[in-house]
Design an enzyme around this catalytic site. Sequence first.
Site, PDB file in Angstrom:
ATOM      1  N   ALA A  66      41.958  26.233  67.019  1.00 37.24           N
ATOM      2  CA  ALA A  66      41.557  27.305  66.111  1.00 37.24           C
ATOM      3  C   ALA A  66      40.200  26.977  65.489  1.00 37.24           C
ATOM      4  CB  ALA A  66      42.604  27.492  65.021  1.00 37.24           C
ATOM      5  N   GLY A 109      45.642  25.769  68.602  1.00 28.74           N
ATOM      6  CA  GLY A 109      45.809  27.183  68.911  1.00 28.74           C
ATOM      7  C   GLY A 109      45.555  27.507  70.366  1.00 28.74           C
ATOM      8  N   GLU A 112      48.748  26.766  72.014  1.00 29.55           N
ATOM      9  CA  GLU A 112      49.695  27.837  71.708  1.00 29.55           C
ATOM     10  C   GLU A 112      49.399  29.083  72.547  1.00 29.55           C
ATOM     11  OE1 GLU A 112      51.202  27.267  67.190  1.00 29.55           O
ATOM     12  OE2 GLU A 112      49.027  27.503  67.409  1.00 29.55           O
ATOM     13  N   GLU A 132      47.176  19.306  64.860  1.00 27.97           N
ATOM     14  CA  GLU A 132      47.214  19.866  63.503  1.00 27.97           C
ATOM     15  C   GLU A 132      47.650  18.851  62.452  1.00 27.97           C
ATOM     16  OE1 GLU A 132      47.854  23.533  66.130  1.00 27.97           O
ATOM     17  OE2 GLU A 132      48.233  21.377  66.199  1.00 27.97           O
TER      18      GLU A 132
END
Length: 258
Positions: A66, A109, A112, A132
């Site tokens: 992200a 992300g 994901e 993370e």
Amino acid sequence: MADYQYIKTETDGRVGIVWLNRPDVLNALNRKMVYEILSAFEAYDRDEDVRVILLAGKGRAFAAGADIEEMAEDDAVSMELLNQFADWDRLSLTKKPVIGAVHGYCLGGGFELALVCDLLFAADDAQFAFPEIKLGVMPGAGGTQRLTKLIGKSRALEWIWGGDMHTSKEAVELGIVNRLYPKDLLFKEAIQYARLLSEKPPLAVRLIKEAVHKAVDVPLQEGMYFERKNFYLLFSSEDQKEGMQAFVEKRKAEFKGR
């Protein structure tokens, strides 16, 4: 297709291709980029000429996570008001098959996003991680759930607690990645598979995807009931009649998705 800032789209026959296209930041995912990916997926889902979606990354990585700078000053209330993960939830509702082609970094992300795909092909240089925890947070767009369903509780905890890099070979061994290729062959092999899948009867492909996804989340008997309903439903399709007639006549079936 619309003009996009952070992705590129193109079609190859019946395959709709979505390229992550922020190579200068290793395709880091900001909110606008996720919205664009969703928009492209939904447009391809509606397009009768597209039967398979292929997701890949431009540059040196699939997606390196992200956009941390975008989130650094957020708090719980601002995230709730933004409804941070609504677009991610809608990505998983894509009805057509989604093939992911992963090379380089596939982190946070980006990992994901890869796990939203129905099948994953990876280059031998691909690296996977949920880092993370090193930022004091955790995956929030499905990472803890999808990875656990794929590799089990203990392995998932090891990967997510550790936050360490894992090779594409490890990902294949654990069933995260379906196929592994040299980097220079990855896209060629992925698009070839997508083309072959696009020749299959679209309604059957779609209902098989629904049934397999259902199997992950419900008890066996409920899943069997769902499977049977989809099986019966296909017998009202033109493709079923065409497929069985072509088999009897020893010719190639021409499926139309009806």
